[in-house]
Structure formats: structure tokens, C-alpha cells
Design a protein around this motif. Structure first.
Motif, PDB file in Angstrom:
ATOM      1  N   LEU A   1       0.936  -1.084  -0.100  1.00 57.38           N
ATOM      2  CA  LEU A   1      -0.171  -0.088   0.115  1.00 57.38           C
ATOM      3  C   LEU A   1       0.726   1.207  -0.136  1.00 57.38           C
ATOM      4  O   LEU A   1       1.787   1.345   0.900  1.00 57.38           O
ATOM      5  CB  LEU A   1      -0.843   0.008   1.195  1.00 57.38           C
ATOM      6  N   SER A   2       0.446   2.172  -0.833  1.00 61.89           N
ATOM      7  CA  SER A   2       1.065   3.375  -0.933  1.00 61.89           C
ATOM      8  C   SER A   2      -0.184   4.562  -0.953  1.00 61.89           C
ATOM      9  O   SER A   2      -0.749   4.480  -1.702  1.00 61.89           O
ATOM     10  CB  SER A   2       1.850   3.793  -2.175  1.00 61.89           C
ATOM     11  N   GLU A   3      -0.178   5.354  -0.211  1.00 67.97           N
ATOM     12  CA  GLU A   3      -1.098   6.486   0.082  1.00 67.97           C
ATOM     13  C   GLU A   3      -0.768   7.997   0.372  1.00 67.97           C
ATOM     14  O   GLU A   3       0.273   8.024   0.927  1.00 67.97           O
ATOM     15  CB  GLU A   3      -2.112   5.908   1.155  1.00 67.97           C
ATOM     16  N   PHE A   4      -1.449   8.790  -0.223  1.00 61.74           N
ATOM     17  CA  PHE A   4      -1.395  10.469   0.285  1.00 61.74           C
ATOM     18  C   PHE A   4      -2.516  11.078   0.493  1.00 61.74           C
ATOM     19  O   PHE A   4      -3.770  10.685  -0.298  1.00 61.74           O
ATOM     20  CB  PHE A   4      -0.684  11.007  -0.960  1.00 61.74           C
ATOM     21  N   ALA A   5      -2.680  11.820   1.540  1.00 62.40           N
ATOM     22  CA  ALA A   5      -4.143  12.656   1.686  1.00 62.40           C
ATOM     23  C   ALA A   5      -3.727  13.740   2.368  1.00 62.40           C
ATOM     24  O   ALA A   5      -2.846  14.033   3.142  1.00 62.40           O
ATOM     25  CB  ALA A   5      -4.979  11.431   2.681  1.00 62.40           C
ATOM     26  N   SER A   6      -4.401  14.899   1.547  1.00 59.99           N
ATOM     27  CA  SER A   6      -4.311  16.118   2.269  1.00 59.99           C
ATOM     28  C   SER A   6      -5.045  16.197   3.621  1.00 59.99           C
ATOM     29  O   SER A   6      -4.764  17.014   4.541  1.00 59.99           O
ATOM     30  CB  SER A   6      -5.013  17.092   1.356  1.00 59.99           C
ATOM     31  N   ASN A   7      -6.196  15.396   3.791  1.00 65.06           N
ATOM     32  CA  ASN A   7      -6.622  15.041   5.055  1.00 65.06           C
ATOM     33  C   ASN A   7      -6.450  13.728   5.402  1.00 65.06           C
ATOM     34  O   ASN A   7      -5.638  13.198   4.904  1.00 65.06           O
ATOM     35  CB  ASN A   7      -8.152  15.477   5.041  1.00 65.06           C
ATOM     36  N   ILE A   8      -7.243  13.265   6.298  1.00 66.70           N
ATOM     37  CA  ILE A   8      -7.177  11.948   6.708  1.00 66.70           C
ATOM     38  C   ILE A   8      -7.832  10.980   5.679  1.00 66.70           C
ATOM     39  O   ILE A   8      -9.058  11.573   5.245  1.00 66.70           O
ATOM     40  CB  ILE A   8      -7.762  11.674   8.149  1.00 66.70           C
ATOM     41  N   VAL A   9      -7.233  10.098   5.145  1.00 60.96           N
ATOM     42  CA  VAL A   9      -7.753   9.393   4.121  1.00 60.96           C
ATOM     43  C   VAL A   9      -9.223   8.482   4.693  1.00 60.96           C
ATOM     44  O   VAL A   9     -10.129   8.892   3.778  1.00 60.96           O
ATOM     45  CB  VAL A   9      -6.942   8.203   3.629  1.00 60.96           C
ATOM     46  N   PRO A  10      -9.767   8.011   5.846  1.00 57.51           N
ATOM     47  CA  PRO A  10     -10.950   7.612   6.034  1.00 57.51           C
ATOM     48  C   PRO A  10     -11.919   8.677   5.879  1.00 57.51           C
ATOM     49  O   PRO A  10     -13.126   8.582   5.595  1.00 57.51           O
ATOM     50  CB  PRO A  10     -10.762   7.122   7.335  1.00 57.51           C
ATOM     51  N   THR A  11     -11.716   9.893   6.429  1.00 60.59           N
ATOM     52  CA  THR A  11     -12.401  10.926   6.603  1.00 60.59           C
ATOM     53  C   THR A  11     -12.797  11.414   5.116  1.00 60.59           C
ATOM     54  O   THR A  11     -13.793  11.913   4.684  1.00 60.59           O
ATOM     55  CB  THR A  11     -11.753  12.312   7.281  1.00 60.59           C
ATOM     56  N   THR A  12     -11.814  11.346   4.189  1.00 66.96           N
ATOM     57  CA  THR A  12     -12.200  12.008   2.744  1.00 66.96           C
ATOM     58  C   THR A  12     -13.077  10.660   2.192  1.00 66.96           C
ATOM     59  O   THR A  12     -13.985  11.064   1.447  1.00 66.96           O
ATOM     60  CB  THR A  12     -10.865  11.954   2.203  1.00 66.96           C
ATOM     61  N   LEU A  13     -12.639   9.584   2.334  1.00 70.82           N
ATOM     62  CA  LEU A  13     -13.673   8.240   1.906  1.00 70.82           C
ATOM     63  C   LEU A  13     -14.963   8.381   2.460  1.00 70.82           C
ATOM     64  O   LEU A  13     -16.044   8.131   1.726  1.00 70.82           O
ATOM     65  CB  LEU A  13     -13.148   6.976   2.118  1.00 70.82           C
ATOM     66  N   GLU A  14     -15.202   8.889   3.796  1.00 67.95           N
ATOM     67  CA  GLU A  14     -16.609   8.844   4.199  1.00 67.95           C
ATOM     68  C   GLU A  14     -17.325   9.987   3.584  1.00 67.95           C
ATOM     69  O   GLU A  14     -18.578   9.984   3.165  1.00 67.95           O
ATOM     70  CB  GLU A  14     -16.469   8.931   5.640  1.00 67.95           C
ATOM     71  N   LYS A  15     -16.458  10.888   3.457  1.00 69.55           N
ATOM     72  CA  LYS A  15     -17.166  12.245   2.818  1.00 69.55           C
ATOM     73  C   LYS A  15     -17.569  11.938   1.237  1.00 69.55           C
ATOM     74  O   LYS A  15     -18.575  12.119   0.944  1.00 69.55           O
ATOM     75  CB  LYS A  15     -16.033  13.463   2.683  1.00 69.55           C
ATOM     76  N   TYR A  16     -16.540  11.136   0.584  1.00 67.08           N
ATOM     77  CA  TYR A  16     -17.020  10.742  -0.718  1.00 67.08           C
ATOM     78  C   TYR A  16     -18.248   9.929  -0.927  1.00 67.08           C
ATOM     79  O   TYR A  16     -19.119  10.183  -1.620  1.00 67.08           O
ATOM     80  CB  TYR A  16     -15.698   9.955  -1.304  1.00 67.08           C
ATOM     81  N   TRP A  17     -18.398   8.989   0.123  1.00 67.20           N
ATOM     82  CA  TRP A  17     -19.511   8.045  -0.063  1.00 67.20           C
ATOM     83  C   TRP A  17     -20.961   8.913   0.278  1.00 67.20           C
ATOM     84  O   TRP A  17     -21.901   8.795  -0.474  1.00 67.20           O
ATOM     85  CB  TRP A  17     -19.563   6.823   0.909  1.00 67.20           C
ATOM     86  N   GLN A  18     -20.856   9.831   1.242  1.00 71.60           N
ATOM     87  CA  GLN A  18     -21.987  10.825   1.460  1.00 71.60           C
ATOM     88  C   GLN A  18     -22.527  11.359   0.366  1.00 71.60           C
ATOM     89  O   GLN A  18     -23.588  11.617   0.217  1.00 71.60           O
ATOM     90  CB  GLN A  18     -21.683  11.633   2.661  1.00 71.60           C
ATOM     91  N   HIS A  19     -21.443  12.120  -0.231  1.00 75.02           N
ATOM     92  CA  HIS A  19     -21.695  12.834  -1.521  1.00 75.02           C
ATOM     93  C   HIS A  19     -22.146  11.960  -2.649  1.00 75.02           C
ATOM     94  O   HIS A  19     -23.118  12.292  -3.397  1.00 75.02           O
ATOM     95  CB  HIS A  19     -20.345  13.386  -1.802  1.00 75.02           C
ATOM     96  N   ARG A  20     -21.632  10.783  -2.753  1.00 72.42           N
ATOM     97  CA  ARG A  20     -22.008  10.013  -3.914  1.00 72.42           C
ATOM     98  C   ARG A  20     -23.273   9.481  -3.912  1.00 72.42           C
ATOM     99  O   ARG A  20     -24.295   9.252  -4.662  1.00 72.42           O
ATOM    100  CB  ARG A  20     -20.993   8.745  -3.915  1.00 72.42           C
TER     101      ARG A  20
END
Length: 240
Positions: A54-73
Motif C-alpha cells: 500500500l502507498s497512500e497520500f491524503a491532504s486530510n485523513i484518508v478515512p475522512t475523505t472516503l466517508e465524505k466521498y460516500w456521503q456525497h455519492r
């Protein structure tokens, strides 16, 4: 000299593939960081290698960004342009009108709601029914012919099987007859293959009958001669 065009396909060499993955992953992480800083965007990047690293980068926390994505989607409605909405509405109306027309035609073919039709429309329906009836009769005839051909084939097969069984029965009958003749010849051979005691007994009986002379009186002999002469004279007279 400039760089050549890279063909976008899987790299077969394992070492070259690993080197290319490392270089492009680092470049993608650098671009993501630059995008988040320059444009004040919320970026989340997740990369898994072929080995599962695994390699990752996030300007914020990755789980927070993913939760925001699912809510918006799944919570926000999809924005559709006005022109596209009008086009879809017209398509729905067209399909609805076509569906109603097909239902009305089906009812007409079934003989329903014919009062409002003109003579021309009734003639058209009649032609459709005649065409459908002709096609149904052709299909029925074809199926009957295929069935008759299948039955004829089965009949021929049964005839061949019947002939084979008949020939087999005849062979068995001939074999039984030949076996019966063989038993008769064995019995005849047994008569000739008598044991010595039986043969001597039969020979003695034949010799006894051969040496036996029956006594005939002289008077009977004279009478027999007289009868024979008279019978001979009668035959001669009849011939003359």
C-alpha cells in the motif's frame, strides 16, 4: 533529443516493471501534493502494487475523505442539464405512445374495439390475420412432415430389426433340426455298435430260423398244385 512515445501496455520484464512503478508512483504522489497545495483541494490517493503493498497520500485523513466521498455519492441528487432532461422526457412520451399503440393493435387482432375502425383499417387487419394464418399453416405442415419423416425412419429401423430377429430364429431352428438329425445318426450307430453278446444272440436266432423246415402234408401239396394249375389255365383262357 526528445523522449519517445511510450506504448501503454503491460511491461513483461519484471525488473523494468518494478522500476517504472516506483518512478511513476513517486511522480503521482508529488502531483497530488502539488494539487492539494496550489488549489487548496482535498486529495486522497491510494495505490496498491502488484504484490499488495500500500502507498497512500491524503491532504486530510484518508478515512475522512472516503466517508465524505460516500456521503456525497449516494445522498446528493445527480445534476442533469435542462436539455438532457427535455430529451429524456420526449423519449419517455414516445415510448409510452408506442406501447399504447401496440396494445391497441393487439386488442384489434383479438377482435376487440373494432367499432371505431374504418373499412381500410379493417382490411389491413384482415390481411395481417390472413398472413399470420398462412404462416401458421406452413409451420404446421412443416412440423407434420418432419414428424412423418421421423416415424418413417423409425419404421425402417424396426423392419431391419425384425428381419434380423427373423433370420436369427431361422438359424436357431436349423441348428435344432441339425441337432435332432445328429441324435438319429447316433441311435443308428448304436444299433451297429452292439456288444458281442448281443450280436452272437442275434446270429444264433437267425441260424435257428434258417435250419428250421416246416412239415407240409402230401395231400395239401397236391391240392396246392391243382389250384395253381387251374388258376394258370384260367389266365391262359382269358388271354386267348
Amino acid at each position: 533529443m526528445g523522449r519517445g512515445k511510450v506504448v501503454l501496455e503491460r511491461i513483461e520484464n519484471k525488473i523494468n516493471r518494478q522500476v517504472t512503478f516506483s518512478k511513476r508512483r513517486n511522480g503521482l504522489l508529488k502531483k497530488s501534493y502539488e494539487l492539494s497545495v496550489l488549489c487548496d483541494a482535498e486529495v486522497a490517493l491510494i495505490i496498491f502494487s502488484s504484490r499488495g503493498k500500500l502507498s497512500e497520500f491524503a491532504s486530510n485523513i484518508v478515512p475522512t475523505t472516503l466517508e465524505k466521498y460516500w456521503q456525497h455519492r449516494y445522498s446528493s441528487p445527480v445534476d442533469i442539464p435542462l436539455d438532457e432532461t427535455q430529451t429524456l422526457y420526449q423519449e419517455v412520451l414516445r415510448l409510452k405512445a408506442k406501447y399504447e399503440s401496440l396494445q391497441r393493435s393487439q386488442r384489434h387482432l383479438l377482435g376487440e374495439e373494432l367499432e371505431s375502425l374504418t373499412v381500410k383499417e379493417l382490411y389491413k387487419i384482415e390481411k395481417q390475420l390472413d398472413r399470420a394464418l398462412s404462416q401458421a399453416r406452413q409451420k404446421k405442415t412443416q412440423l407434420l412432415l418432419e414428424r412423418m419423416e421421423e416415424l418413417s425412419k423409425k419404421e425402417r429401423e424396426l423392419e431391419v430389426e425384425n428381419k434380423q430377429l427373423k433370420s436369427q430364429l431361422e438359424l436357431e431352428h436349423c441348428f435344432q433340426s441339425a441337432q435332432g438329425l445328429g441324435d438319429c445318426s447316433i441311435e443308428m450307430g448304436n444299433e451297429y455298435n452292439m456288444i458281442p453278446s448281443q450280436a452272437n444272440h442275434a446270429q444264433q436266432q437267425s441260424s435257428t430260423h434258417t435250419g428250421y423246415h416246416q412239415f407240409i402234408p402230401q395231400e395239401r401239396v397236391t391240392e396246392d398244385r391243382t389250384v395253381n394249375r387251374s388258376g394258370a389255365n384260367k389266365c391262359t383262357a382269358g388271354w386267348l
